[in-house]
Structures are given as C-alpha cells and as structure tokens.
Design a protein around this motif. Structure first.
Motif: not given
Length: 209
Positions: A18, A20, A172, A174
């Motif tokens: 991803s 992130d 994203i 998280g």
C-alpha cells in the motif's frame, strides 16, 4: 567480490504494497490489492517478472491459497505459476493444497503435470537463511519470492534479498503488517526503475545500495 559470490543467483521479492507501506491489513486482509490490480499494462509487467524466474518460493500460507487457485485458472499468469518449480518454506511440511474451494473462480481442467507441480513441491524446512543460501548456489534464473506478509517480513529481515519489485497500490490502509517491520537496522536502497500503469499502480524496483 569473489567468483563464487558473483555466480550466485539473485533473490527477488515481488509483493504488493500500500502507499503507506503495508503488505496486508492487520488480520492479513488483501482485498485492497484486487481493487486496483486490473490493467493489461500492469499484468504484462507481472507476467514478465514471473516468466524470468527459475524458482518460485513462498510460505506455507501463500502456498495453500495459490495451490487451490492457479492449477484451475485460465489467466496467462497461471502458466509460469504452474510450470516453474516451487519451493515451499514450512517447518512442519505441507498438506496438498490443490483441493480448495473454487466456487466462482475461472476454471480450466488442469493436466496431471500441473496438479503434480503443486501437490509435490520441494519443501524447505530448515533455517531460513541457510535454505536461501543453498538455493542461491543452484544454477538457473533468479529466485522469485511471493508473500504472505510474515514470509516477506522474514526475508527482508534476513538481509538476503537482492532486488525488491514492489507493486505499489493507490491505497492507504492506516494499519496493517508492514514489509520492513522486522528489519533489524536501517538500510539504504537504490532505485533501479519505476513504471506507472493506467490503474494507478506503480512498479518500483530497488536493490540494496
């Protein structure tokens, strides 16, 4: 670098990441990968990566999922996944994974050779580092590693990956399982290439600096 080191074949990790930096959700979720994987241009890049390998390696969880899918798939990607020899990393051995639930999946009737390639792969049950070094000494094209997350994290922590082929998705999460969560110390990488695709995916190839 001595001649024996120069002759070693490379270990390449190809994995979806991803934006992130996660390779799965907190509980192993990978649904976000399939939301953005489409597109002929990215499929061609993945296919070329698979075709270039001399050996596929994976953890036991990835093996179970793949063995239930690829023998019965009509995707062009199924050909190198089925034909190229596979090494499964498992301390406890493996069960035959080819009889999984295929409801709703594209299907073909696999040949006996294709079924055998998944039913009886080579199993590496020793120390991860020693097994990888042994594979590197064997002749042939590069060793291509597939996830899941824990196997990829262990490979990254080992320091034996020669090339990262990261398929970076426009997502994203998280929270989740980070590829480099187990790396014991900072490391520098050098960008070899970056290719963007219509789906928004970017394939970035790195090697240790």
């Amino acid at each position: 670098m001595d001649s024996s080191t120069a002759a070693q074949r490379k270990l390449v990790l190809k994995i979806s990441v991803s934006l992130d930096g996660f390779v799965s959700g907190p509980n192993g979720e990978v649904d976000w990968v399939f939301k953005t994987i489409g597109g002929n241009d990215s499929a061609d890049w993945i296919l070329n990566t698979l075709r270039g390998a001399g050996t596929h390696i994976m953890g036991s969880r990835a093996y179970t999922d793949m063995a239930a899918f690829w023998p019965f798939s009509d995707s062009p990607i199924a050909v190198p996944m089925n034909d190229i020899p596979k090494v499964i990393f498992s301390r406890t051995g493996i069960e035959n994974g080819t009889q999984g639930d295929r409801t709703g999946r594209p299907g073909v009737t696999p040949t006996a050779a294709v079924l055998q390639s998944w039913a009886a792969p080579t199993v590496a049950s020793g120390d991860l580092r020693e097994e990888i070094l042994r594979l590197k000494q064997q002749p042939g094209n590069y060793i291509l590693a597939h996830g899941g997350a824990r196997f990829a994290q262990s490979l990254a922590a080992s320091g034996l990956i020669d090339e990262y082929r990261l398929v970076i998705h426009p997502a994203i999460l998280g929270h989740g399982q980070a590829l480099f969560a187990e790396v014991p110390r900072p490391a520098d990488l050098r960008l070899i290439s970056a290719t963007s695709f219509h789906s928004g995916i970017v394939a970035a190839v790195y090697e240790p600096a």
